[in-house]
Design a protein around this motif. Structure first.
Motif, PDB file in Angstrom:
ATOM      1  N   PRO A 219       0.634  -1.185   0.047  1.00 21.10           N
ATOM      2  CA  PRO A 219       0.157   0.126  -0.020  1.00 21.10           C
ATOM      3  C   PRO A 219       0.840   1.389  -0.006  1.00 21.10           C
ATOM      4  O   PRO A 219       1.884   1.227   0.501  1.00 21.10           O
ATOM      5  N   SER A 220       0.292   2.285  -0.565  1.00 17.31           N
ATOM      6  CA  SER A 220       0.921   3.423  -0.694  1.00 17.31           C
ATOM      7  C   SER A 220      -0.001   4.536  -1.155  1.00 17.31           C
ATOM      8  O   SER A 220      -1.269   4.299  -1.454  1.00 17.31           O
ATOM      9  N   PRO A 221       0.240   6.048  -0.976  1.00 14.38           N
ATOM     10  CA  PRO A 221      -0.868   6.906  -1.441  1.00 14.38           C
ATOM     11  C   PRO A 221      -1.200   6.797  -2.868  1.00 14.38           C
ATOM     12  O   PRO A 221      -2.317   7.074  -3.142  1.00 14.38           O
ATOM     13  N   GLY A 222      -0.331   6.491  -3.713  1.00 18.52           N
ATOM     14  CA  GLY A 222      -0.638   5.889  -5.220  1.00 18.52           C
ATOM     15  C   GLY A 222      -1.411   4.883  -5.392  1.00 18.52           C
ATOM     16  O   GLY A 222      -2.044   4.667  -6.584  1.00 18.52           O
ATOM     17  N   CYS A 223      -1.158   3.845  -4.274  1.00 18.78           N
ATOM     18  CA  CYS A 223      -2.050   2.603  -4.676  1.00 18.78           C
ATOM     19  C   CYS A 223      -2.264   2.082  -3.326  1.00 18.78           C
ATOM     20  O   CYS A 223      -1.600   1.372  -2.612  1.00 18.78           O
ATOM     21  N   LYS A 224      -3.222   2.458  -2.862  1.00 17.59           N
ATOM     22  CA  LYS A 224      -4.016   2.269  -1.532  1.00 17.59           C
ATOM     23  C   LYS A 224      -4.306   0.708  -1.329  1.00 17.59           C
ATOM     24  O   LYS A 224      -3.926   0.195   0.007  1.00 17.59           O
ATOM     25  N   SER A 225      -4.714  -0.113  -2.137  1.00 22.10           N
ATOM     26  CA  SER A 225      -5.025  -1.204  -2.001  1.00 22.10           C
ATOM     27  C   SER A 225      -4.650  -2.060  -3.171  1.00 22.10           C
ATOM     28  O   SER A 225      -4.716  -1.344  -4.440  1.00 22.10           O
ATOM     29  N   PRO A 226      -4.316  -3.172  -3.050  1.00 25.94           N
ATOM     30  CA  PRO A 226      -4.243  -4.130  -4.354  1.00 25.94           C
ATOM     31  C   PRO A 226      -5.350  -4.306  -4.972  1.00 25.94           C
ATOM     32  O   PRO A 226      -5.382  -5.076  -6.396  1.00 25.94           O
ATOM     33  N   LYS A 227      -6.502  -4.179  -4.489  1.00 26.85           N
ATOM     34  CA  LYS A 227      -7.687  -4.633  -5.060  1.00 26.85           C
ATOM     35  C   LYS A 227      -7.966  -6.274  -5.587  1.00 26.85           C
ATOM     36  O   LYS A 227      -7.739  -6.870  -4.735  1.00 26.85           O
ATOM     37  N   GLU A 228      -7.913  -6.486  -6.873  1.00 33.16           N
ATOM     38  CA  GLU A 228      -7.839  -7.775  -7.310  1.00 33.16           C
ATOM     39  C   GLU A 228      -6.544  -8.324  -7.880  1.00 33.16           C
ATOM     40  O   GLU A 228      -6.311  -9.289  -8.163  1.00 33.16           O
TER      41      GLU A 228
END
Length: 294
Positions: A220-229
């Motif tokens: 996780p990061s500000p640019g990608c808060k969750s991996p989703k799928e």
């Protein structure tokens, strides 16, 4: 059996476990790198593991080499900052993963609890407990310690995955609840920042610091808060066993760092390791991990 070591850091001091299956480079900094999956030894007296909970019996290529580059870069950064030689601890499993996996529990670390494999497994975790936590963190009265468990993945997303023992469903929340337990509970318990800021905050989270001034994707990061799928490893046994998920009095924080394959290739490994080292250094400073217990 663990060997003894000296406090002279004019050269690297190394502690070896049973039959040299485990190897600990002694440092004088409250950071420890764990490298469980890049060993080459395949002794015949240890039977091959026939299966794995996650189907992983292959090594994480070049994670040992990558960690050495991080270690060297951190030594430079800390020396410039403090004017003295400061080096992290580094722990290696020298056995191939097909023989013994320290990132599994007792029931799954080696074939039928083979004596040599089981002894090496216990050495690996005992080195963290004894040499890093008891003899260094506690003895020197450090308020906290940081363990970075280095892995490699071949996921198609080609991102860096940071594991704090937060599930995918946890990361789907727009704001992380301060009630969530993580492997860095000790950092959070002493911080004025929210858990959301520590895990995914701009310019303060490790994910943000890795993303800054680069094209590296981090979750996780500000640019990608969750991996989703997408594919994502949230942290394994080492992260759970040695961090502060259950007990902040341990004073240890663990983060599993999953490196994509491209970062570990000969073309990018040195530059990537230097960038990761800078992010770790900044994270260390921002969260006052050099403080002593009062």
């Amino acid at each position: 059996m663990l060997t003894s070591f000296s406090n002279d850091l004019s050269h690297t001091n190394v502690v070896y476990g049973y039959k040299n299956y485990t190897e600990l480079e002694i440092g004088n900094l409250n950071i420890l790198f764990s490298v469980p999956h890049d060993g080459s030894l395949r002794p015949v007296e240890i039977p091959n593991r026939e299966n794995d909970l996650n189907g992983n019996l292959k090594n994480d290529k070049n994670t040992r080499k990558f960690t050495k580059f991080i270690r060297n870069n951190l030594e430079i950064l800390f020396s410039k900052k403090y004017g003295v030689r400061m080096i992290p601890f580094v722990l290696y499993n020298n056995l191939h993963r097909i023989k013994m996996d320290p990132n599994r529990d007792l029931e799954n670390c080696c074939h039928n609890k083979n004596h040599d494999g089981f002894t090496a497994y216990n050495d690996y975790h005992s080195m963290i407990d004894l040499y890093f936590q008891k003899n260094f963190i506690f003895s020197n009265n450090f308020d906290q310690g940081l363990i970075l468990d280095i892995h490699g993945n071949s996921h198609e997303e080609q991102w860096v995955e940071l594991g704090y023992l937060l599930k995918k469903s946890d990361l789907e929340n727009d704001i992380l609840s301060n009630s969530f337990c993580t492997s860095i509970n000790s950092i959070y318990s002493k911080s004025f920042l929210s858990l959301e800021e520590i895990i995914r905050g701009e310019n303060v989270s490790l994910g943000s610091l890795i993303e800054n001034k680069s094209t590296i994707k981090v979750v996780p990061s500000p640019g990608c808060k969750s991996p989703k799928e997408g594919s994502y490893y949230s942290g394994g046994f080492i992260t759970e066993r040695h961090g502060s998920f259950y007990d902040i009095s341990k004073r240890l924080n663990t983060i599993q760092i999953e490196l994509p394959l491209w970062m570990r290739t000969d073309k990018y490994i040195e530059l990537s390791a230097k960038h990761i080292a800078t992010a770790i250094f900044d994270f260390y400073q921002l969260h006052s991990l050099n403080s002593l217990k009062i």
